[in-house]
Scaffold this active site. Structure first.
Site, mmCIF file in Angstrom:
data_model
loop_
_atom_site.group_PDB
_atom_site.id
_atom_site.type_symbol
_atom_site.label_atom_id
_atom_site.label_comp_id
_atom_site.label_asym_id
_atom_site.label_seq_id
_atom_site.Cartn_x
_atom_site.Cartn_y
_atom_site.Cartn_z
ATOM 1 N N ASP A 1 0.961 -1.216 0.315
ATOM 2 C CA ASP A 1 0.034 0.032 -0.391
ATOM 3 C C ASP A 1 0.755 1.352 -0.192
ATOM 4 O O ASP A 1 2.344 0.908 0.774
ATOM 5 C CB ASP A 1 -0.942 -0.078 1.708
ATOM 6 C CG ASP A 1 -2.234 0.764 1.369
ATOM 7 O OD1 ASP A 1 -2.207 1.295 -0.158
ATOM 8 O OD2 ASP A 1 -1.885 1.289 2.402
ATOM 9 N N ASN B 1 -10.587 -2.964 -5.177
ATOM 10 C CA ASN B 1 -10.786 -1.726 -5.779
ATOM 11 C C ASN B 1 -10.607 -1.434 -7.449
ATOM 12 O O ASN B 1 -10.364 -0.831 -7.545
ATOM 13 C CB ASN B 1 -8.739 -2.546 -6.388
ATOM 14 C CG ASN B 1 -7.645 -2.399 -4.984
ATOM 15 O OD1 ASN B 1 -7.207 -2.994 -4.254
ATOM 16 N ND2 ASN B 1 -8.447 -1.342 -4.434
#
Ligand code: IPE
Ligand code: IPE
Ligand code: MG
Length: 262
Positions: free
Chosen positions: A24, A72
């Site tokens: 991330d 996502n």
């Protein structure tokens, strides 16, 4: 003997067998530079190359990288397209590296949802790397969600019960886990999240029951091999109890440290 300043001592014993990484921070990396988010993803894919090499060098048996979550898909279309293009490029450029280093490529998640252009590279490479005896399995979690995986496993067992192939009382954590592709190479021992957030974001939910968690503030594109070694060293300093009492055997005084320098 003096060690280089950036070296991390990792013991040759007690390595985690399966490491999962929530990669991330790509977007923030780009944002900090006033660049489009895609630039962060491009830099992030370089970090993937370096960390796969470092993991192999360290001797991990399984590495699972969270590259794209089922959630996502809610991102802007342009960003999603760029991510798939980068993945395709990554797979094409890493083919020889994977084969030469006995790394098997695996994928988990809703793979059927991936664009054809990605499948066209991913599927043959999975088959190709499957043939040789692999030293490490690299699993890419693509369109993956931990809850979705659990729900699918439950659905499979429910169908088997309905079809009379198993009894309801045979639905237990062993039969459930047997339906989970993310656990084919064992439960994750260590889960690393970069980018500073302290959350799991739907990664390996079922398998992480007793995983050690390691959160790093460094953004994924800046994650270096020494950061991976630091996470592993942290893992090695912990006592895993699995609900039991007591200490593991003391460290052998003559345990040989492995010195890895990024
Ligand atoms: C991780 O970086 C990559 C993917 C989720 C595909 P992000 O894109 O989430 O980066 P941040 O969290 O916005 O910085
Ligand atoms: C987790 O990161 C997913 C991946 C790294 C692929 P996200 O950026 O999607 O997670 P949240 O939104 O911060 O929880
Ligand atoms: Mg993020």
């Amino acid at each position: 003997m003096t060690l280089p300043e950036n070296s991390v001592l990792v013991e040759a014993r007690n390595l985690p067998s399966h490491v999962g990484i929530i990669m991330d921070g790509n977007g923030r990396w780009a944002q900090q530079r006033g660049a489009p988010r895609v630039d962060g993803h491009r830099e992030g894919s370089k970090a993937v190359r370096r960390i796969v090499r470092a993991a192999r060098r360290l001797g991990l048996r399984a590495l699972t990288l969270y590259a794209f979550s089922e959630q996502n898909w809610e991102r802007p279309e342009g960003e999603i397209d760029a991510l798939w293009t980068l993945l395709r490029e990554f797979l094409m450029s890493e083919r020889d590296e994977l084969l030469d280093n006995k790394i098997r490529l695996n994928a988990i998640g809703n793979i059927g949802r991936l664009p054809g252009l990605v499948r066209a590279v991913l599927d043959p490479l999975r088959r190709e790397t499957e043939e040789e005896k692999a030293e490490m399995t690299l699993t890419l979690a693509l369109s993956y969600g931990g809850r979705e995986e659990i729900a699918q496993a439950a659905q499979k067992l429910a169908r088997d019960v309905a079809a009379g192939k198993m009894r309801p009382e045979d639905v237990n954590h062993e039969s459930l886990r047997a339906q989970m592709p993310s656990l084919e190479f064992g439960d994750p021992d260590l889960i690393i999240r970069t980018g500073g957030e302290r959350r799991i974001s739907n990664f390996l939910l079922y398998g992480l029951a007793y995983a050690e968690l390691y959160f790093a503030d460094v953004l994924w594109p800046d994650f270096e091999s020494t950061d991976l070694y630091a996470a592993v060293a942290s893992y090695q300093a912990r006592e895993r109890r699995f609900g039991r009492v007591g200490k593991p055997a003391p460290l052998l005084p003559d345990a040989k440290p492995l010195r890895l320098v990024g």
